[in-house]
Enzyme design. Structure first.
Site, PDB file in Angstrom:
ATOM      1  N   GLU A 124       0.824  -1.210   0.000  1.00 44.42           N
ATOM      2  CA  GLU A 124       0.000   0.000   0.000  1.00 44.42           C
ATOM      3  C   GLU A 124       0.860   1.262   0.000  1.00 44.42           C
ATOM      4  O   GLU A 124       0.669   2.161   0.798  1.00 44.42           O
ATOM      5  CB  GLU A 124      -0.978  -0.064   1.169  1.00 44.42           C
ATOM      6  CG  GLU A 124      -1.835  -1.330   1.073  1.00 44.42           C
ATOM      7  CD  GLU A 124      -3.018  -1.382   2.024  1.00 44.42           C
ATOM      8  OE1 GLU A 124      -3.215  -0.438   2.788  1.00 44.42           O
ATOM      9  OE2 GLU A 124      -3.741  -2.395   1.983  1.00 44.42           O
TER      10      GLU A 124
ATOM     11  N   HIS B 121     -15.272 -10.427   5.650  1.00 46.87           N
ATOM     12  CA  HIS B 121     -14.474 -11.191   6.601  1.00 46.87           C
ATOM     13  C   HIS B 121     -13.155 -10.483   6.833  1.00 46.87           C
ATOM     14  O   HIS B 121     -12.176 -10.757   6.147  1.00 46.87           O
ATOM     15  CB  HIS B 121     -14.187 -12.603   6.063  1.00 46.87           C
ATOM     16  CG  HIS B 121     -15.378 -13.492   6.000  1.00 46.87           C
ATOM     17  ND1 HIS B 121     -15.393 -14.641   5.232  1.00 46.87           N
ATOM     18  CD2 HIS B 121     -16.585 -13.423   6.611  1.00 46.87           C
ATOM     19  CE1 HIS B 121     -16.576 -15.242   5.381  1.00 46.87           C
ATOM     20  NE2 HIS B 121     -17.321 -14.517   6.205  1.00 46.87           N
ATOM     21  N   GLU B 122     -13.128  -9.545   7.772  1.00 46.14           N
ATOM     22  CA  GLU B 122     -11.840  -8.990   8.188  1.00 46.14           C
ATOM     23  C   GLU B 122     -11.237 -10.018   9.145  1.00 46.14           C
ATOM     24  O   GLU B 122     -11.883 -10.406  10.122  1.00 46.14           O
ATOM     25  CB  GLU B 122     -12.032  -7.641   8.888  1.00 46.14           C
ATOM     26  CG  GLU B 122     -10.776  -7.065   9.516  1.00 46.14           C
ATOM     27  CD  GLU B 122      -9.622  -6.888   8.539  1.00 46.14           C
ATOM     28  OE1 GLU B 122      -9.760  -6.145   7.575  1.00 46.14           O
ATOM     29  OE2 GLU B 122      -8.559  -7.544   8.744  1.00 46.14           O
TER      30      GLU B 122
ATOM     31  N   HIS C 101      -8.493  -8.143   0.336  1.00 40.21           N
ATOM     32  CA  HIS C 101      -7.708  -6.954   0.682  1.00 40.21           C
ATOM     33  C   HIS C 101      -6.471  -7.371   1.482  1.00 40.21           C
ATOM     34  O   HIS C 101      -6.498  -8.376   2.188  1.00 40.21           O
ATOM     35  CB  HIS C 101      -8.557  -5.963   1.474  1.00 40.21           C
ATOM     36  CG  HIS C 101      -9.415  -5.122   0.582  1.00 40.21           C
ATOM     37  ND1 HIS C 101      -9.482  -3.758   0.677  1.00 40.21           N
ATOM     38  CD2 HIS C 101     -10.221  -5.461  -0.455  1.00 40.21           C
ATOM     39  CE1 HIS C 101     -10.292  -3.292  -0.254  1.00 40.21           C
ATOM     40  NE2 HIS C 101     -10.767  -4.305  -0.957  1.00 40.21           N
TER      41      HIS C 101
ATOM     42  N   GLU D  84      -8.998   4.394  -0.097  1.00 43.26           N
ATOM     43  CA  GLU D  84      -9.167   4.638   1.345  1.00 43.26           C
ATOM     44  C   GLU D  84      -8.092   5.578   1.900  1.00 43.26           C
ATOM     45  O   GLU D  84      -8.347   6.333   2.825  1.00 43.26           O
ATOM     46  CB  GLU D  84      -9.158   3.310   2.108  1.00 43.26           C
ATOM     47  CG  GLU D  84      -7.854   2.532   1.941  1.00 43.26           C
ATOM     48  CD  GLU D  84      -7.888   1.137   2.579  1.00 43.26           C
ATOM     49  OE1 GLU D  84      -8.983   0.578   2.740  1.00 43.26           O
ATOM     50  OE2 GLU D  84      -6.807   0.612   2.907  1.00 43.26           O
TER      51      GLU D  84
END
Ligand code: NOJ
Ligand code: CA
Length: 701
Positions: free
Chosen positions: A172, A411-412, A480, A505
Site C-alpha cells: 500500500e 471477513h476482516e 484486501h 481509502e
C-alpha cells in the site's frame, strides 16, 4: 562519452563468455522477441532477451540454491526441446472476450554433477518472455528447502523505473519514479499510514516493476502463477543496473520456500512493448497461468456494488458496535461512536442499490470482533457467524432478496489466519444459508502465525486456499491486504479482485494518493490482476465531515468517473455515500451506466505516470465507454473514434472537467454534454490538473 554509453560498455565487459555448444535460441511466433540460453565454462546457466532486434535483458544468471544442494553450476545440457502453441481462449470475464495465446517453448533440461535434474522452461511471445524452473521427482531428497533464487535481470541502461519498496507485508505504498541507479527505499520510513510494514532491504523493490528505456521501449518484470512459493521481489544492483530475484522468507530467514518434488517455480515474466500502451494491453501474465479449474462458471458474475464502508473511513460511523475505539482512533483520529452496520442503515443502502441498479451491498462491521481487532496481533478476534445485536441478518437477507440485491459478506481476519481457517467452512455455509455469493476478505495487521509475512509462501498458499474453498462453495472473493495478484484469476475466476495496492481509502485518512497514482497502477500492480480500488468519490474534501480534516481525494470528480474505465476490474464499487450521489444524479448517471465486463479494449494513448485513455466495448453489446485520466498536469487530447463500427451512430455523453477545474482548488465542476458521433469523428478532451474525462457512447438502434 555519455554516461549511458559508459554504463553499457561497463555492462558488456562484465558479461559471461558462453561456449557455443550449449547455446540455444528461441524466437516468438512473430519474431519480435528472441531468447538465447547457454551454459558458461563452469556450467552456470545464463539467458538473454532481445526485442525488436535490440537487447532488452542482457546475459543474466539463472539457478536456485537449496539447503539440500545448490542448483547453480556444474550443469551439463541433456536436451533442449522446442514446441509451439497457437490458439486463443475465452476468459469468464475480462477486458476482452477472447485472448490470443501464441508462443514458442523451449525446455532446456540440465543435470548437475550430483545427478540433479532441472528444466528451465522458456516461453517466447511477441509481447514478452516467461521462464520457470521445474524439478521432476528424482528420489533421494524429495523435500527441498529453497534458500535463494539466483535469477537475474541485467538491464541495458539506466532506465526510468516506477516502483514500490520490497515490503514483506504491504503493497500500500506510493510509487517512486527514478533511474535504476537511484533506487533506494529509505524515504519509505516516513510513511506512517501503513500500519504493518516490513521493509528490510533498502534496494529491494516489488514486482511488477515497469521501466522505460531511452528509445521508448517499455519493459516490466513480473511473476505469473504464484502457487506454493513465496512472492518474488527484486534486489537492485544500482551499480551494475541489474535486478536479482528475492524470495520473501518466513521466520527462519534462510529458508524462502519449502517444496516437495515434483514441483516448479512460478513464471518469471518479462513484458515488452515498443511503447507504454502495449504494456497495458499485454495478456502475457494471464497466458502464463493455467486454464480455468472451475467446471461450472455460470454463477460467477462481474458486479457493481455500494456499501457501508466509506462512512467508516471518513469517520462518520464505526465498525465497532460498542464504539469506544477502533481503527480510526488507533490511527490518531477521534470517532463519533456511531455503529454503521445497523439493520436500518443497511436497508437504506439496499434501497439505494435497488433504485439505481447496483448488484451488491457490502456491509463491514456486521460481526463480533471489532472491539479490539486493530494493532493487537491477537488470535481469535472475529467470529464469522455471529452478527452484532443491531444487525438483523434474517430480516436483511429477506429484504435484500425482495429488492433483488445481494449483500456482500465481509471477513476482516485481522491476519489471525489460523482462526479464519478454522471457521472458514462454517462461514461459507453461513453465507450460502443467507443467499450471499460474494465475500470481501481482509488481512490488516501482522500475520499469525508469528514469523510469517503477507508475501511469503505460507500466505500465498492461504490466499489460494481461500480462492479454492470459496469456489467450492460457489462464492466470489475479493481479497484486501493479500499478496499482489499474479494472474491466478485465469485459473480461479471466482477470485474477482484484490486490493494489494494503495487504494482510495488512503485519501480519506492519510496524505493520500498523489494525482499520478492512478496513472501508474495499471502499469504495475494491476498487470497481475484486477484491483478493488473503490472509485467514485464525489465529496472529495474530508473537511466536509470534520472541519479539522485536511485530507482530500487528489482528483477532480470527472476523474473519479473515468477511473471506472481506466482501472479495469470486474468488481467496481461506487464508494461514496448515497446522499452524495443523490445530490449529483446527473453525474452519477455515468457510474450507473458503465459496465464491468468487456468485449474489447483499446488503449488510445498512455504514458506511465502521466496519462491513460482507454476505450472499451460492453460485453455482448455495441456500446463503448471511454475514460481518460491525467496526473497533476492539465492535458488536451484529440481522440479519433476509429474504433466504432462503420455505418452506426452513437449518442455520446461527455462528462468533462468543468471550467477552471483543478484537483486541489476546484475539484467539483463537471460539464455534461451530449452529441451524436460516428466512426472517424474526432473528439477533443480537455483534462484539468488531476482531472479526467468519461464518455459513454450508446449505439443508436
Ligand atoms: C482495510 C481494507 O482495505 C478496507 O477496505 C477495510 O474497510 C478495512 N481494512 C477494515 O476491514
Ligand atoms: Ca487496505
Amino acid at each position: 562519452m555519455k554516461r549511458t554509453t559508459l554504463l553499457a560498455l561497463f555492462i558488456a565487459l562484465t558479461l559471461p563468455i558462453l561456449p557455443a555448444q550449449t547455446l540455444r535460441t528461441l524466437y516468438s511466433p512473430g519474431n519480435l522477441a528472441k531468447v538465447s540460453i547457454g551454459l558458461n565454462k563452469t556450467g552456470e546457466p545464463f539467458y538473454k532477451i532481445e526485442y525488436r532486434g535490440k537487447t532488452a535483458v542482457d546475459w543474466s544468471r539463472m539457478g536456485l540454491m537449496a539447503k539440500e544442494y545448490d542448483l547453480k553450476d556444474g550443469f551439463k545440457l541433456l536436451s533442449a526441446k522446442k514446441t509451439e502453441h497457437r490458439g486463443s481462449w475465452k476468459p469468464v470475464w475480462g477486458e476482452v472476450a477472447r485472448i490470443p495465446d501464441n508462443y514458442n517453448e523451449l525446455a532446456y533440461s540440465l543435470q548437475d554433477e550430483g545427478g540433479r535434474l532441472m528444466i528451465i522452461r522458456f516461453r517466447a511471445y511477441d509481447e514478452g518472455v516467461g521462464f520457470r524452473y521445474e524439478f521432476p521427482e528424482q528420489g533421494a531428497v524429495d523435500t527441498v528447502h529453497i534458500t535463494d533464487e539466483l535469477s537475474e535481470f541485467q538491464m541495458t541502461g539506466d532506465h526510468t523505473a516506477w516502483w514500490i519498496p520490497g515490503d514483506y507485508d504491504s503493497n500500500e505504498h506510493v510509487y517512486t519514479t527514478c533511474a535504476i541507479s537511484e533506487i533506494d527505499c529509505k524515504h519509505y520510513d516516513k510513511e506512517q499510514a501503513i500500519n504493518t510494514k516490513h521493509i528490510v532491504k533498502m534496494k529491494n523493490v516489488q514486482t511488477p516493476i515497469t521501466m522505460k528505456m531511452e528509445d521508448g521501449t517499455h519493459i516490466t518484470l513480473a511473476e505469473a502463477g504464484l502457487v506454493d512459493f513465496s512472492a518474488m521481489h527484486l534486489e537492485t544492483d544500482t551499480k551494475n543496473l541489474k535486478f536479482k530475484a528475492f524470495l520473501i522468507p518466513s521466520a527462519d530467514s534462510t529458508v524462502k520456500s519449502v517444496n516437495t518434488e515434483p514441483f516448479r517455480t512460478p513464471w518469471r515474466a518479462v513484458l515488452l512493448s515498443k511503447d507504454a500502451t502495449g504494456i497495458l494491453a499485454s495478456k502475457l501474465i494471464l497466458n502464463l497461468n493455467e486454464p480455468c479449474q472451475i467446471k461450472d462458471v455460470s454463477w460467477i458474475k462481474p458486479q457493481k456494488y455500494v456499501g457501508v464502508w466509506w462512512e467508516m473511513h471518513v469517520g462518520k460511523a464505526t465498525w465497532d458496535y460498542e464504539a469506544t475505539q477502533d481503527m480510526m482512533s488507533a490511527t490518531g483520529r477521534a470517532v463519533q461512536g456511531k455503529h454503521g452496520a445497523t439493520t436500518e442503515n443497511v436497508k437504506r443502502y439496499i434501497d439505494f442499490a435497488a433504485k439505481y441498479g447496483f448488484d451488491g451491498v457490502l456491509v463491514e462491521g456486521w460481526n463480533e470482533g471489532w472491539k479490539d481487532w486493530f494493532g493487537h496481533w491477537k488470535d481469535e478476534v472475529f467470529n464469522f457467524t455471529k452478527p452484532y445485536p443491531d444487525y438483523d441478518i434474517d430480516e436483511l437477507s429477506r429484504y435484500a432478496k425482495e429488492k433483488g440485491v445481494r449483500i456482500i459478506m465481509h471477513h476482516e481476519t485481522s491476519s489471525a489466519v489460523p482462526s479464519y481457517e478454522r471457521q472458514m467452512n462454517d462461514a461459507y455455509a453461513y453465507m450460502n444459508k443467507y443467499g450471499m455469493n460474494s465475500v470481501k476478505t481482509g488481512y490488516v495487521g501482522k500475520i499469525i502465525p508469528r514469523g510469517k509475512w503477507h508475501d511469503g509462501q505460507w500466505m500465498a498458499n492461504h490466499f489460494l486456499h481461500v480462492a479454492e474453498r470459496t469456489a467450492a462453495n460457489r462464492i466470489m472473493v475479493d481479497m484486501h491486504e493479500s499478496v499482489r495478484p499474479s494472474g491466478l484469476h485465469r485459473t480461479w475466476p471466482n477470485w474477482m479482485a484484490c486490493e494489494a495496492a494503495r487504494g482510495q481509502e488512503f485519501n480519506a485518512w492519510s496524505s493520500g494518493n498523489p494525482p499520478e497514482h492512478e496513472c501508474i497502477l495499471p502499469f504495475t500492480r494491476i498487470l497481475g490482476g484486477p484491483m478493488d480500488y473503490t472509485p467514485g468519490i464525489f465529496e472529495v474534501r474530508m473537511s466536509t465531515y470534520d472541519p479539522k480534516k485536511a485530507e482530500v481525494v487528489h482528483t477532480t470528480v470527472a476523474k473519479q468517473l473515468a477511473l471506472y474505465v481506466t482501472l479495469y476490474s470486474p468488481l467496481q464499487m461506487a464508494a461514496d455515500l448515497p446522499e452524495n450521489y443523490e445530490k449529483r444524479l446527473d453525474v452519477f448517471q455515468f457510474i450507473r451506466d458503465v459496465p464491468v465486463d468487456w468485449e474489447d479494449t483499446r488503449i488510445l494513448n498512455a504514458e506511465v505516470g502521466d496519462y491513460i485513455t482507454t476505450a472499451r466495448r460492453q460485453k455482448g453489446a455495441e456500446n463503448w465507454f471511454v475514460g481518460s485520466i491525467t496526473d497533476e498536469n492539465p492535458r488536451d487530447f484529440s481522440i479519433s473514434l476509429d474504433f466504432l463500427p462503420a455505418g452506426k451512430t452513437y449518442e455520446a455523453t461527455v462528462y468533462a472537467d468543468g471550467p477552471d477545474a483543478h484537483w486541489k482548488d476546484n475539484p467539483y465542476p463537471v460539464t455534461i454534454r451530449k452529441q451524436t458521433v460516428r466512426k472517424g469523428d474526432v473528439m477533443n478532451l480537455k483534462l484539468a490538473a488531476g482531472g479526467g474525462c468519461a464518455i459513454s457512447l450508446i449505439a443508436n438502434q
